[in-house]
Design a protein around this motif. Structure first.
Motif, short mmCIF file in Angstrom:
data_model
loop_
_atom_site.label_atom_id
_atom_site.label_comp_id
_atom_site.label_asym_id
_atom_site.label_seq_id
_atom_site.Cartn_x
_atom_site.Cartn_y
_atom_site.Cartn_z
N ALA A 66 58.70 111.28 -3.74
CA ALA A 66 58.70 110.00 -3.03
C ALA A 66 59.93 109.87 -2.15
N ARG A 67 61.08 110.29 -2.64
CA ARG A 67 62.32 110.23 -1.85
C ARG A 67 62.15 111.01 -0.54
N LYS A 68 61.58 112.19 -0.62
CA LYS A 68 61.39 113.02 0.58
C LYS A 68 60.45 112.35 1.57
N LEU A 69 59.37 111.79 1.07
CA LEU A 69 58.39 111.16 1.94
C LEU A 69 58.95 109.91 2.61
N VAL A 70 59.70 109.10 1.86
CA VAL A 70 60.29 107.88 2.42
C VAL A 70 61.34 108.25 3.46
N ALA A 71 62.15 109.27 3.19
CA ALA A 71 63.15 109.72 4.15
C ALA A 71 62.48 110.24 5.42
N ALA A 72 61.40 110.98 5.28
CA ALA A 72 60.68 111.50 6.45
C ALA A 72 60.09 110.35 7.27
#
Length: 127
Positions: A66-72
């Protein structure tokens, strides 16, 4: 053993194979704003699943993903802010903020303000 190679699913003319020429023509007709918004919505949906915000709940919950997706998503919105109108950008920014707040609530050890996913692009997010 046969010397005849099996027909691959990607062979032109085989049933069910994608027509790449047709797909290229289709994507050429799509405005860039629509492509950006579609990608953003897909990132939002994937992040919501990884945050456990869907009907399945915690089944697919994975805060690292989720962290990666939100950052992207935050990076995409930051980079495209001048390219898409506020008509498109405003709801996407609202959705991003909701995901950032949900991430903060789901985290066992919440990030410091400004250190959460995507906050280097959006600034600190407070509830």
């Amino acid at each position: 053993m046969s010397d005849t190679p099996p027909a691959s699913a990607g062979s032109p003319g085989s049933p069910g194979s994608p027509d790449f020429d047709e797909m290229t023509r289709d994507i050429a007709e799509v405005p860039a704003v629509e492509v950006i918004v579609t990608v953003a919505v897909n990132l939002m949906s994937a992040a919501a699943v990884k945050l456990g915000l869907t009907e399945e709940g915690d089944t697919y919950k994975d805060l690292d993903e989720a962290r990666k997706l939100v950052a992207a998503l935050a990076g995409l919105l930051d980079a495209s802010a001048t390219e898409i109108s506020s008509f498109h950008a405003a709801p996407l920014r609202d959705g991003l903020k909701s995901l950032q707040l949900a991430f903060r609530e789901e985290s066992l050890v919440p990030d410091e303000p400004g250190q959460g996913p995507g906050e280097k692009y959006t600034g600190p997010v407070y509830g």
